[in-house]
Design an enzyme around this catalytic site. Sequence first.
Site, PDB file in Angstrom:
ATOM      1  CE1 TYR A 129      36.172  13.670  76.507  1.00 30.19           C
ATOM      2  CE2 TYR A 129      35.572  11.556  75.537  1.00 30.19           C
ATOM      3  CZ  TYR A 129      35.479  12.468  76.571  1.00 30.19           C
ATOM      4  OH  TYR A 129      34.706  12.187  77.676  1.00 30.19           O
ATOM      5  CD  GLN A 130      37.376   7.708  74.213  1.00 34.66           C
ATOM      6  OE1 GLN A 130      37.373   8.331  75.269  1.00 34.66           O
ATOM      7  NE2 GLN A 130      36.719   6.571  74.071  1.00 34.66           N
TER       8      GLN A 130
END
Length: 218
Positions: A129-130
């Site tokens: 996600y990051q």
Amino acid sequence: MRIVIAGGHGQIALRLERLLSARGDEVAGIIRKPEQGADLREAGADPVLLDLESASVEEVAERLRGADAAVFAAGAGPGSGTARKETVDKDAAVLFADAAVRAGVRRFVVVSSMGADPANSGTEVFDVYQRAKGEADAYVTGQDALDWTILRPGSLTDEPGTGLVRLAAHTGRGPVSRDDVAAVLADLVESSSTAGLTLELIEGSTPVAVAVKAVAGN
């Protein structure tokens, strides 16, 4: 102003739609499910049914034409796997940016994540996600045709907003209410004074309007 929000049924987006419509802006929210439309109408926004995971650039651009600003607030959500982090958090953001360029919408605000980093090499879902968020941010910031601002909130809470925040290039980690994120976004979309800035946001002691004006002056 006319403002189009990707991820129009998200928790931050619904709050933002209420704020924008209350001040007299014309707001449209892009949603995937027809049943979400009632919530947008209640918030004062026009629902636009479009799946950003399958739409073409031209289809998205058609919804953006005539807008004064675009806000990317879409996200795969905490319950999704790594595949949708790529298709929503990265690919849909890239698509939305390309569509804004094609539609001639210069003002472009992204709701990102504190710690977003295209160089994150981890394999856990949050790492993916990051990395996806970081890659999307990197793509947007490379678009000369956009007056972009990247907003990276800290840990999101559902506590009532205080209207007091810390907004800066680097704030350090901390919580921030979704109410206050929406309030900051409402100020950010109003002008291009923060164009070219990537900003972190946590709760603090400065009124939202003052905080936005302060970073715009830097």
